[in-house]
Design a protein around this motif. Structure first.
Motif, mmCIF file in Angstrom:
data_model
loop_
_atom_site.group_PDB
_atom_site.id
_atom_site.type_symbol
_atom_site.label_atom_id
_atom_site.label_comp_id
_atom_site.label_asym_id
_atom_site.label_seq_id
_atom_site.Cartn_x
_atom_site.Cartn_y
_atom_site.Cartn_z
ATOM 1 N N LEU A 1 -2.227 -4.676 19.009
ATOM 2 C CA LEU A 1 -3.579 -4.803 18.463
ATOM 3 C C LEU A 1 -3.747 -3.938 17.214
ATOM 4 O O LEU A 1 -4.366 -4.356 16.229
ATOM 5 C CB LEU A 1 -4.609 -4.410 19.524
ATOM 6 C CG LEU A 1 -4.724 -5.364 20.720
ATOM 7 C CD1 LEU A 1 -5.601 -4.749 21.811
ATOM 8 C CD2 LEU A 1 -5.284 -6.714 20.287
ATOM 9 N N GLN A 2 -3.187 -2.732 17.258
ATOM 10 C CA GLN A 2 -3.279 -1.848 16.097
ATOM 11 C C GLN A 2 -2.481 -2.400 14.918
ATOM 12 O O GLN A 2 -2.897 -2.290 13.765
ATOM 13 C CB GLN A 2 -2.786 -0.444 16.457
ATOM 14 C CG GLN A 2 -3.758 0.343 17.329
ATOM 15 C CD GLN A 2 -5.116 0.508 16.651
ATOM 16 O OE1 GLN A 2 -6.076 -0.177 17.001
ATOM 17 N NE2 GLN A 2 -5.196 1.397 15.677
ATOM 18 N N LYS A 3 -1.335 -2.996 15.222
ATOM 19 C CA LYS A 3 -0.518 -3.593 14.167
ATOM 20 C C LYS A 3 -1.277 -4.728 13.492
ATOM 21 O O LYS A 3 -1.265 -4.863 12.257
ATOM 22 C CB LYS A 3 0.795 -4.108 14.761
ATOM 23 C CG LYS A 3 1.715 -4.798 13.751
ATOM 24 C CD LYS A 3 2.183 -3.835 12.675
ATOM 25 C CE LYS A 3 3.184 -4.494 11.745
ATOM 26 N NZ LYS A 3 3.628 -3.586 10.666
ATOM 27 N N LEU A 4 -1.946 -5.538 14.286
ATOM 28 C CA LEU A 4 -2.734 -6.640 13.734
ATOM 29 C C LEU A 4 -3.839 -6.119 12.818
ATOM 30 O O LEU A 4 -4.111 -6.686 11.755
ATOM 31 C CB LEU A 4 -3.334 -7.477 14.866
ATOM 32 C CG LEU A 4 -2.336 -8.313 15.679
ATOM 33 C CD1 LEU A 4 -3.004 -8.878 16.926
ATOM 34 C CD2 LEU A 4 -1.764 -9.440 14.831
ATOM 35 N N LYS A 5 -4.451 -5.022 13.233
ATOM 36 C CA LYS A 5 -5.519 -4.444 12.415
ATOM 37 C C LYS A 5 -4.960 -3.887 11.106
ATOM 38 O O LYS A 5 -5.566 -4.040 10.035
ATOM 39 C CB LYS A 5 -6.233 -3.341 13.191
ATOM 40 C CG LYS A 5 -7.451 -2.780 12.464
ATOM 41 C CD LYS A 5 -8.204 -1.816 13.351
ATOM 42 C CE LYS A 5 -9.451 -1.303 12.660
ATOM 43 N NZ LYS A 5 -10.223 -0.389 13.529
ATOM 44 N N GLU A 6 -3.807 -3.235 11.183
ATOM 45 C CA GLU A 6 -3.173 -2.696 9.977
ATOM 46 C C GLU A 6 -2.841 -3.817 8.995
ATOM 47 O O GLU A 6 -2.988 -3.657 7.777
ATOM 48 C CB GLU A 6 -1.901 -1.932 10.354
ATOM 49 C CG GLU A 6 -2.159 -0.624 11.078
ATOM 50 C CD GLU A 6 -0.887 -0.012 11.637
ATOM 51 O OE1 GLU A 6 0.207 -0.577 11.368
ATOM 52 O OE2 GLU A 6 -0.969 1.008 12.339
ATOM 53 N N ILE A 7 -2.387 -4.942 9.530
ATOM 54 C CA ILE A 7 -2.074 -6.088 8.673
ATOM 55 C C ILE A 7 -3.341 -6.594 7.991
ATOM 56 O O ILE A 7 -3.339 -6.888 6.788
ATOM 57 C CB ILE A 7 -1.424 -7.213 9.499
ATOM 58 C CG1 ILE A 7 -0.022 -6.784 9.957
ATOM 59 C CG2 ILE A 7 -1.348 -8.508 8.692
ATOM 60 C CD1 ILE A 7 0.617 -7.742 10.940
ATOM 61 N N LYS A 8 -4.418 -6.690 8.752
ATOM 62 C CA LYS A 8 -5.690 -7.163 8.191
ATOM 63 C C LYS A 8 -6.142 -6.255 7.047
ATOM 64 O O LYS A 8 -6.533 -6.726 5.973
ATOM 65 C CB LYS A 8 -6.762 -7.204 9.283
ATOM 66 C CG LYS A 8 -8.121 -7.709 8.814
ATOM 67 C CD LYS A 8 -9.076 -7.825 9.994
ATOM 68 C CE LYS A 8 -10.428 -8.393 9.569
ATOM 69 N NZ LYS A 8 -11.190 -7.457 8.724
ATOM 70 N N VAL A 9 -6.073 -4.946 7.282
ATOM 71 C CA VAL A 9 -6.460 -3.989 6.242
ATOM 72 C C VAL A 9 -5.523 -4.101 5.039
ATOM 73 O O VAL A 9 -5.957 -4.065 3.881
ATOM 74 C CB VAL A 9 -6.450 -2.549 6.794
ATOM 75 C CG1 VAL A 9 -6.668 -1.535 5.673
ATOM 76 C CG2 VAL A 9 -7.522 -2.383 7.866
ATOM 77 N N GLY A 10 -4.226 -4.254 5.317
ATOM 78 C CA GLY A 10 -3.252 -4.385 4.238
ATOM 79 C C GLY A 10 -3.513 -5.601 3.371
ATOM 80 O O GLY A 10 -3.414 -5.539 2.142
ATOM 81 N N LEU A 11 -3.874 -6.710 3.999
ATOM 82 C CA LEU A 11 -4.184 -7.925 3.245
ATOM 83 C C LEU A 11 -5.442 -7.736 2.400
ATOM 84 O O LEU A 11 -5.492 -8.164 1.240
ATOM 85 C CB LEU A 11 -4.373 -9.102 4.209
ATOM 86 C CG LEU A 11 -3.111 -9.586 4.936
ATOM 87 C CD1 LEU A 11 -3.480 -10.574 6.040
ATOM 88 C CD2 LEU A 11 -2.127 -10.222 3.958
ATOM 89 N N GLU A 12 -6.433 -7.080 2.966
ATOM 90 C CA GLU A 12 -7.701 -6.888 2.260
ATOM 91 C C GLU A 12 -7.566 -5.925 1.077
ATOM 92 O O GLU A 12 -8.302 -6.040 0.094
ATOM 93 C CB GLU A 12 -8.764 -6.372 3.233
ATOM 94 C CG GLU A 12 -9.173 -7.400 4.283
ATOM 95 C CD GLU A 12 -10.074 -6.821 5.359
ATOM 96 O OE1 GLU A 12 -10.695 -7.609 6.095
ATOM 97 O OE2 GLU A 12 -10.153 -5.576 5.471
ATOM 98 N N THR A 13 -6.643 -4.975 1.182
ATOM 99 C CA THR A 13 -6.488 -3.974 0.116
ATOM 100 C C THR A 13 -5.371 -4.335 -0.867
ATOM 101 O O THR A 13 -4.997 -3.513 -1.702
ATOM 102 C CB THR A 13 -6.190 -2.588 0.721
ATOM 103 O OG1 THR A 13 -4.994 -2.665 1.528
ATOM 104 C CG2 THR A 13 -7.348 -2.110 1.580
ATOM 105 N N THR A 14 -4.865 -5.551 -0.778
ATOM 106 C CA THR A 14 -3.762 -5.960 -1.648
ATOM 107 C C THR A 14 -4.069 -5.797 -3.137
ATOM 108 O O THR A 14 -3.234 -5.266 -3.884
ATOM 109 C CB THR A 14 -3.344 -7.411 -1.353
ATOM 110 O OG1 THR A 14 -2.773 -7.469 -0.042
ATOM 111 C CG2 THR A 14 -2.312 -7.900 -2.355
ATOM 112 N N PRO A 15 -5.231 -6.224 -3.640
ATOM 113 C CA PRO A 15 -5.492 -6.065 -5.081
ATOM 114 C C PRO A 15 -5.360 -4.616 -5.558
ATOM 115 O O PRO A 15 -4.763 -4.356 -6.615
ATOM 116 C CB PRO A 15 -6.926 -6.582 -5.235
ATOM 117 C CG PRO A 15 -7.073 -7.583 -4.130
ATOM 118 C CD PRO A 15 -6.319 -6.980 -2.978
ATOM 119 N N ALA A 16 -5.896 -3.676 -4.788
ATOM 120 C CA ALA A 16 -5.808 -2.267 -5.182
ATOM 121 C C ALA A 16 -4.366 -1.781 -5.140
ATOM 122 O O ALA A 16 -3.920 -1.025 -6.021
ATOM 123 C CB ALA A 16 -6.677 -1.409 -4.255
#
Length: 230
Positions: A127-142
């Protein structure tokens, strides 16, 4: 951006011979830098050889959440089965974990969840890995912005290292003879080829990085939809 990178590299190349050639006056007691010596920075030739891997690492770091998301989306049907959960219950857990915004906070699994403790730990990690992926995708532009800046800096380092190495080797070649001279000239060609290859790679990785945000947005939408309730 491509023109900015090339301009920065050219300016660095024009500026470097003043220091590499020893024209800059050193303060009393300051040791003159010898490009043949490893020093704290290590072997300059090995540092130059390591730059292609550093450039690729910048791309890999930005693209990692996309790769991880695609992998886990392919396992969406099998993940709940590992923990004897229904797909609906698993998706509800994922959504609940996504909703936690407090830094360092983790989802607490229900005490009624009848699975082994080691399986609970594995489920929590998933579950934590899934959340990290979500955050990683959202912060891709930065992260792409940071990676692009790093790529430019690495390119400048390549120019600096190669310029110093060629200057040092050229000076040696002037006083060398026979096989030794040929060996040094071969080293000069190697350094020049390395630098040229790195500058070409910079153009390539820059192109890869600039395409990542759009891909992250597309994968991110699919990723979120995969774990949506219903």
């Amino acid at each position: 951006m491509l023109r900015q990178i090339n301009t920065a590299l050219i300016l660095a190349l024009l500026a470097l011979p003043l220091t590499a050639g020893g024209c800059e006056k050193k303060a009393k007691g300051e040791k003159t830098e010898n490009p043949d010596e490893a020093g704290e920075a290590g072997d300059p030739l090995e540092a130059l050889k390591a730059i292609p891997d550093r450039l690729q690492a910048e791309v890999d770091g930005v693209i990692a959440p996309i790769t991880d998301a695609e992998t886990l989306m392919g396992e969406i049907e099998t993940i709940p089965e590992r923990y004897s959960l229904s797909a609906a219950d698993f998706k509800a857990m994922v959504q609940a974990n996504f909703a936690i915004t407090e830094a360092g906070a983790e989802i607490e699994l229900s005490a009624d969840l009848s699975i082994a403790e080691d399986a609970k730990a594995e489920l929590t990690a998933t579950l934590q890995k899934l959340k990290e992926i979500k955050v990683g995708l959202e912060t891709t532009p930065a992260r792409v912005t940071v990676a692009t800046e790093n790529i430019v800096q690495i390119g400048l380092e390549a120019v600096e290292l190669s310029t110093k190495l060629v200057a040092s080797l050229t000076a040696k070649a002037k006083v060398a003879m026979g096989e030794k001279k040929a060996e040094i000239e071969a080293q000069i060609q190697e350094v020049t080829a390395l630098k040229d290859g790195i500058l070409t790679q910079i153009e390539d990785v820059k192109g890869q990085v600039t395409e990542i945000p759009a891909r992250a947005a597309e994968v991110g939408a699919s990723f979120t939809a995969s774990f949506a309730a219903g």
